[in-house]
Design an enzyme around this catalytic site. Structure first.
Site, PDB file in Angstrom:
ATOM      1  N   LYS A  48       0.839  -1.123   0.023  1.00  0.00           N
ATOM      2  CA  LYS A  48      -0.067   0.018   0.080  1.00  0.00           C
ATOM      3  C   LYS A  48       0.942   1.257   0.067  1.00  0.00           C
ATOM      4  O   LYS A  48       1.728   1.489   0.840  1.00  0.00           O
ATOM      5  CB  LYS A  48      -0.746  -0.051   1.331  1.00  0.00           C
ATOM      6  N   ASP A  65      -0.246  -0.487  -4.425  1.00  0.00           N
ATOM      7  CA  ASP A  65      -1.770   0.017  -4.375  1.00  0.00           C
ATOM      8  C   ASP A  65      -1.844   1.523  -3.855  1.00  0.00           C
ATOM      9  O   ASP A  65      -1.704   1.549  -2.839  1.00  0.00           O
ATOM     10  CB  ASP A  65      -2.811  -1.098  -3.529  1.00  0.00           C
ATOM     11  N   GLU A 125      -2.147  -0.316  -8.543  1.00  0.00           N
ATOM     12  CA  GLU A 125      -3.779  -0.426  -8.525  1.00  0.00           C
ATOM     13  C   GLU A 125      -4.233   1.135  -8.314  1.00  0.00           C
ATOM     14  O   GLU A 125      -3.849   1.879  -7.469  1.00  0.00           O
ATOM     15  CB  GLU A 125      -4.188  -1.145  -7.396  1.00  0.00           C
ATOM     16  N   ASP A 178      -9.641  -0.627  -9.798  1.00  0.00           N
ATOM     17  CA  ASP A 178      -9.961  -1.405  -8.499  1.00  0.00           C
ATOM     18  C   ASP A 178     -11.346  -0.709  -8.206  1.00  0.00           C
ATOM     19  O   ASP A 178     -12.241  -0.802  -8.541  1.00  0.00           O
ATOM     20  CB  ASP A 178      -9.006  -1.366  -7.422  1.00  0.00           C
ATOM     21  N   LYS A 205     -13.476  -7.779  -6.778  1.00  0.00           N
ATOM     22  CA  LYS A 205     -13.908  -8.077  -5.375  1.00  0.00           C
ATOM     23  C   LYS A 205     -15.328  -8.369  -5.246  1.00  0.00           C
ATOM     24  O   LYS A 205     -16.257  -7.572  -5.458  1.00  0.00           O
ATOM     25  CB  LYS A 205     -13.393  -6.902  -4.530  1.00  0.00           C
TER      26      LYS A 205
END
Length: 350
Positions: free
Chosen positions: A149, A179, A205, A230, A257
């Site tokens: 992240k 991400d 991402e 995403d 997701k």
């Protein structure tokens, strides 16, 4: 058949940071079907401030589902178009109810022979020492794909962490994904992508916030490293709009997701369109409990993807449920544990 629901709060073992903030607790809901001695359980995994169905009347919609559970599943799905997490919970619950084992929804070599799914190791945001500590732990656990992240701490510090990884591990040894959760501005994103690309990353991402289609399309056209959408997919419900988004932006990848895009059905629509335009994809959990993670993992295995998936979130919570899922050497396996099923049915259904 009777339908009920229960709310459950998951507590993180340690605060988990993203560019959207630090997570300490996670709200989730369980849809429970009972028909005689049979039970079906589905998780409605909502992410507050992110899910399209983060609305004040969320619980009212769950009540409506329970009162109308006699409707055909297709009718329920259509009525829940703007509630993707509940769509997924309904899918799981009916599969669970109609399975010999209420927690084995997709019998396969994954559930029967402990065949593994390769997954990425997730590194949460924090100060440099915390992120490097997580990295060391993931490498010791045998992960060959690391997802980091970025976007909340100093960018130069994040670059130094990536440099430290690449100094010791080649791209063939460790695959790196980052991400940003939309943290970059559209004006400076390309420059940051150019800096990141020197570390031979697999992908980034959601570099900029969603709903900036033209800016994202330009970024995807000029990027020096692959971009994966995403958050951009959240709230896109119709097949026509899904195709329009992918035609317009032309990303290198999309990340799916189930709780955020309408369950298995929603993911399969995205996959069909993505493959039409030669866009890659992989599956990621959305911080569900082990119940939802189990349902996602079993289905993911049936897709026969060789890419590392984002399914390593089962150990995040202090009060997660027992599960047959086990992570070792950077892979997720379904072990034949004993008694966990009976305990879980008793805990949720009785």
């Amino acid at each position: 058949m009777k339908a009920t629901y229960k709310k459950y709060i998951l507590d993180f073992k340690i605060p988990s940071g993203t560019s959207r903030g630090v997570l300490t607790r996670k709200e989730t809901w369980f849809l429970i079907l009972t028909d005689g001695n049979r039970h079906g359980i589905g998780e409605c995994g909502i992410l507050r401030s992110l899910s399209a169905d983060d609305v004040p009347h969320y619980e009212e919609k769950l009540k409506w589902v329970c009162e109308n559970i006699h409707l055909e599943q297709k009718s329920l799905r259509n009525a829940l178009m703007e509630f993707p997490s509940i769509q997924f919970g309904v899918e799981q619950a009916f599969l669970s109810l109609n399975s010999k084992n209420p927690f084995e929804l997709f019998p396969s070599d994954f559930t029967q022979k402990e065949a593994p799914i390769p997954i990425n190791g997730l590194i949460w945001m924090g100060d440099e020492a915390f992120m490097l500590s997580q990295l060391e732990h993931k490498l010791k656990e045998g992960f060959k794909c690391i997802k980091m992240k970025i976007g909340a701490i100093d960018f130069e510090t994040e670059l130094s962490i990536l440099k430290a990884i690449r100094t010791n591990f080649t791209p063939n040894e460790i695959e790196l994904r980052v991400d940003a959760n939309g943290a970059f501005s559209s004006s400076d994103a390309l420059k940051k992508l150019e800096q990141l690309s020197t570390f031979e990353l697999h992908s980034i991402e959601q570099p900029i916030k969603s709903k900036q289609w033209d800016a994202m399309a330009e970024l995807c056209q000029n990027t020096p490293l692959p971009i994966a959408l995403d958050e951009e997919l959240i709230g896109i419900f119709s097949v026509t709009e899904k195709e329009r988004l992918l035609q317009t932006i032309k990303p290198q990848y999309i990340i799916l997701k189930p709780s955020l895009v309408g369950g298995y059905g929603g993911c399969e629509e995205w996959i069909q369109i993505a493959e039409k335009y030669n866009i890659g994809w992989w599956i990621t959990s959305a911080l569900e409990s082990n119940i939802g993670l189990n349902a996602i993992a079993q289905w993911t295995y049936t897709l026969n993807s060789t890419m590392p998936q984002g399914l390593g979130t089962g150990s995040l919570y202090t009060n997660n449920f027992d599960s047959p899922l086990d992570v070792s050497n950077g892979e997720l396996r379904y072990l034949k544990a004993q008694n966990w099923q009976e305990n879980l049915i008793e805990e949720l259904c009785i």
